[in-house]
Design an enzyme around this catalytic site. Structure first.
Site: not given
Length: 959
Positions: A17, A103, A105, A107, A336, A338, A383
């Site tokens: 990203e 990432d 997750d 999103e 990470y 989040r 995670h």
């Protein structure tokens, strides 16, 4: 597959990203890899109808979603990403494999899917995931890729469509019924309601007064030491067997709660009488109760607990915490950030245990590793918790970090290491002291103590508390060693008065906790949600407290009365459950969206109406709800009664109080409410005071020269005087006449200004005289105060009165002095805040041209409208400076180059010129495509600097 050397697979393109993440990962991969950033989302639902392709019309064009064809979304490549997409396509054309390394997750999975859809790769595609950016983790991720998880993509797409429908359907209702340019959102509206409800509780709260006694008792033993003090304090616990009332015994109405029959409520007189009756009492120890004390370590950080603790310990807002954490993650310092998991990998546990032994000794290491089960519903246990990266944790001193980065890393490191340490143990003791008063009443005092015999994890980390008066876990309270029956002497018996307090306003930390406890929204979006409600002016900050605006009261009032289910806490939590079920493959997206939007499915009849008042199926007919707006009375939902004849109204230009006119049909008396007034401070008395202040137009009398009426007004920028021009005076065109206007001096006010004052003010600027060369000198009142002007040379005056009194000689004397370059002598600071943790320089509050600001001598940051010089805290000052540093210096707009006369000459621009042009565009537009010198000029122009390139939360909670 070795990532360290080029193989038969040829060149591999890895897309992440952010440029920072790309730079870090590039260092861990060999020459056979190209690592490039997408710079956040490359494709999304259109933000305006103008972005929608021409083939779409009607509702599809307005919503960006085709609700009649299975809610098909209309995706468009963001205008500021087109050049980056072109670059990615060019790199892909030269590659043999594509690794989507966004990432891990939901999103990130959606971004990877969009990249695949837009780039349309004809080479093998791999999904590369990792939770930390270390050499080992990156190489393992390359060697063990997986396929795209379509369930996660579907769940994120459903969430995005849901938020679009909610925002684009409900927000226009607010525009029509409350105020233009407002927004509603699935989570932001519920978060706003929480803040408003807390303020309502504060407004309804009634204070209760209660008293008790505090005694200081001595054992008579000497000598005393820290481990065995000679005296101790105890608080009155009971009288004749009745427990003394404390704050928890009173309700919000100021009365004792039901069931308090065995409770004694002391007032001041009773407390003082009892203290006097105990003056000669002989006291003794009635009981000593000792219990073992044990406190286990706190779990490693997840997103929300990191935000809460950074707020308590570092004074960071949620947004600032996530910005710093993102930077630490992308540069390989932490995992990470989040995440809703508290799980640590075996590698991380081993690293933490090794540091416990190294730093604190084997005595602090438990026999077995500690594991933590997540308390978050639907936590993604794959995670990890937020922790230092790598298989060996770097101590903060080893990182080379500084400022905010260092402080947040240190917090994460300490919490992680402490999570693998032994419990803290000790003893808690309760001593009861009794005696009889002179009037025969039996009284008991109580004292509690705590001794920590082994600090365990508390040696490394102690969690903060939202309540500033709360006692932290490592605090000891030592009591003397006494036994039952021991005599005690009362050195002092003191009556103490108390008053109950309204519930505390939410802070960012406590609002994050409340949202998570209620299972509303996703923890990873809370920072952006809080930022949104502040930016929308639904909430403002007073110190660290979140205060709702009067505007938010009107918005929440409308939503509660007419869209009750949409801001219902349980409904919002159920929606989150449904979205998780879609992610798990237990539910399908399209049928769920149909029920939400159209009310289709079982129980559809009347579902929309029921959804509005809180009954019926928890999904039901948004479309029907927003179609019939006739029942919504705009004036009613924006009106709140303060007293019998005074009403608060939220108008299109702000809130005001109004007293109804005694004559029906005539306008009532009105007064504006200060923007930063907390709603719970608007009392009847304050409303009366505001209404009593002069407002409106005050006729001062006619100008003796022109005959025009002069009036005094209170305007947006302060009080001023002006003239009323005769009817028929042209207001536009070449012959337009503007009325004379002048601001009142700081020493004047609307209720004291006179006609004479107005005439003097309107006479400005005043000609003082001419100098020896014939140049005219005038005295003028400007935006920044009074000054003299001679041609282009201006000189400040000391006071406004000098505008009328300064003579030519005095003016010439001022001009005879060398013009002061730079600023005048610095005024003393308004407040000193302490030393900035980043710059390590003293921070003060000063009064500047644009109002008060904080500065450390290097960076200046203007106080926001919700900040107050008197109440601003050091932490808030440091936060404002950190935000200003993060934004960087203000960049001047690039000058537009003159147009070339010959179009053909465009092809002869040299490489140097092209590079310069690209660099200028990069600086002006903050894009990351400076190296793409061959990008089309049209595409570059469209890269308007309105959107944050890497804003991952752009798609959450629209409106």
């Amino acid at each position: 597959m070795s990532p360290s050397s080029e193989t038969a697979h040829g060149q591999r393109l890895v897309i992440v990203e952010s440029p920072a993440k790309a730079k870090t990962i590039k260092g861990y991969l060999g020459p056979g890899y190209i690592v490039e950033a997408s710079v956040g989302h490359i494709r999304d639902l259109p933000s305006t109808a103008a972005e929608v392709p021409d083939k779409y019309t009607g509702e599809v064009r307005r919503l960006g979603v085709d609700v009649d064809h299975d809610f098909a979304p209309i995706y468009v490549v963001n205008a500021d990403k087109k050049s980056q997409v072109s670059k990615l396509k060019s790199l892909l054309a030269e590659s043999d494999e594509l690794f989507l390394a966004t990432d891990e997750d939901r999103e990130g999975e959606a971004i990877a899917w969009h990249l695949q859809q837009v780039l349309k790769p004809k080479v093998p595609v791999h999904r590369m995931v990792f939770h930390e950016i270390t050499k080992t983790a990156i190489q393992e991720a390359v060697a063990n890729p997986r396929e795209l998880n379509q369930r996660l993509v579907d769940a994120q797409e459903t969430r995005r469509i849901l938020d679009r429908l909610y925002g684009f359907e409900v927000s226009p209702v607010l525009w029509k019924k409350v105020m233009p340019k407002l927004s509603a959102g699935r989570v932001q509206s519920v978060a706003t309601r929480l803040v408003v409800e807390r303020e309502r509780e504060r407004m309804a709260f009634r204070t209760a007064s209660y008293w008790d006694l505090v005694g200081t008792f001595g054992t008579g033993r000497t000598p005393a030491d820290a481990a065995n003090p000679e005296t101790f304090g105890a608080r009155l616990a009971s009288v004749d067997g009745k427990r003394i009332a404390s704050g928890r015994d009173f309700g919000s109405d100021g009365r004792l709660k039901a069931g308090s029959t065995n409770t004694l409520h002391l007032d001041e007189q009773a407390a003082r009488q009892l203290a006097a009756a105990l003056a000669q009492t002989a006291f003794s120890v009635r009981s000593v109760e000792s219990k073992p004390y044990r406190r286990s370590p706190y779990a490693p950080f997840r997103t929300t607990t990191l935000q809460q603790e950074a707020s308590r310990k570092l004074g960071f807002g949620a947004k600032r915490t996530m910005q710093v954490a993102q930077k630490l993650y992308e540069n390989g310092f932490i995992t990470y950030m989040r995440t809703d998991s508290t799980t640590l990998s075996d590698t991380a546990i081993a690293a933490a245990r090794a540091q416990v032994t190294q730093l604190y000794g084997a005595d602090y290491l438990p026999d077995a590793p500690r594991t933590y089960a997540s308390k978050v519903k639907n936590a993604q246990e794959a995670h990890e918790a937020v922790r230092p990266s790598g298989d060996r944790f770097r101590t903060p001193a080893e990182t080379g970090l500084s400022g905010d980065d260092f402080r947040l890393y240190e917090l994460i490191w300490m919490r992680t290491v402490a999570s693998q340490m032994k419990d803290a143990v000790g003893q808690s003791v309760t001593v009861r002291v009794g005696g009889a008063s002179a009037d025969g009443r039996d009284v008991e005092f109580s004292a509690s103590g705590k001794i920590i015999t082994f600090h365990g994890f508390l040696k490394a980390y102690v969690e903060g508390a939202d309540d500033p008066n709360a006692e932290l876990d490592d605090r000891e309270r030592r009591l003397p060693q006494v036994a039952q029956g021991d005599p005690l002497a009362a050195d002092r018996i003191t009556p103490e008065g108390h008053a109950t307090k309204p519930p505390a306003r939410y802070t960012e930390a406590s609002l994050v906790k409340e949202l998570e406890d209620r299972e509303i929204g996703r923890p990873s979006t809370y920072a952006s949600i809080i930022d949104t409600i502040i930016q929308r002016r639904y909430v403002f900050k007073k110190g660290t407290a979140l205060v709702p605006s009067f505007l938010s009261f009107a918005v929440v009032n409308l939503l509660e009365k007419h869209f009750g289910r949409l801001v219902d806490y349980d409904f919002t939590a159920k929606m989150e459950d449904d979205l998780d079920r879609i992610a798990a493959g237990e539910a399908q997206s399209v049928p769920w969206l149909k029920r939400f939007y159209f009310g289709e499915g079982e129980g559809a009849a009347g579902a929309a109406a029921e959804a509005g008042n809180g009954d019926g199926d928890h999904l039901g007919g948004l479309k029907e709800l927003v179609t019939d707006l006739g029942a919504i009375d705009a004036r009613e939902i924006s009106s709140f009664r303060i007293s019998e004849d005074i009403t608060l109204r939220v108008g299109r230009y702000g809130p005001y109080v109004e007293r109804a006119s005694a004559v029906e049909g005539e306008p009532g008396q009105r007064a504006d409410i200060p923007d930063e007034l907390p709603p719970d401070e608007l009392t009847v008395e304050l409303a009366e005071e505001l209404l009593a202040k002069p407002s409106g137009d005050f006729e001062l009398g006619p100008d003796p020269v022109t005959g025009n009426m002069l009036v005094a007004k209170d305007g947006r920028y302060g009080p001023y005087v002006t003239e009323i021009l005769p009817e028929g005076t042209p207001k536009t065109g070449k012959n337009a006449v503007k009325p004379r206007t002048a601001s009142l001096f700081k020493t004047m006010s609307l209720d004291t200004v006179t006609l004479e004052d107005a005439l003097r003010l309107l006479s400005l600027p005043r000609v003082v005289g001419t100098d020896a060369e014939g140049a005219e000198i005038t005295a003028q009142n400007g935006r920044y105060g009074p000054y003299l002007k001679r041609g282009t040379d201006s000189r400040s005056l000391a006071s406004e009165d000098q505008l009328f009194t300064i003579t030519l000689e005095e003016a010439l004397a001022i001009y005879a002095q060398p013009k002061q370059r730079g600023r005048a002598a610095a005024a003393p600071p308004l407040k000193e805040l302490g030393t900035d943790p980043v710059s390590e320089r003293p921070v003060v509050v000063k009064d500047g041209r644009f109002g008060p600001y904080v500065t450390d001598g290097e960076t200046n940051a203007t106080l926001r409208k919700d900040d107050d010089v008197e109440t601003i805290t050091p932490e808030r000052g440091y936060e404002l400076l950190a935000e200003k540093r993060a934004r960087g210096p203000v960049k001047k707009a690039a000058k537009k180059a003159p147009a070339k006369k010959a179009a053909a000459k465009k092809t002869t621009i040299t490489k140097t010129a092209a590079t310069k042009t690209a660099a200028k565009k990069t600086a002006a537009k903050k894009t990351t495509t400076a190296k793409t010198a061959t990008a089309k000029k049209t595409a570059a122009k469209k890269a308007a600097a309105g959107k944050t390139a890497a804003g991952k939360a752009a798609g959450t909670d629209e409106g």
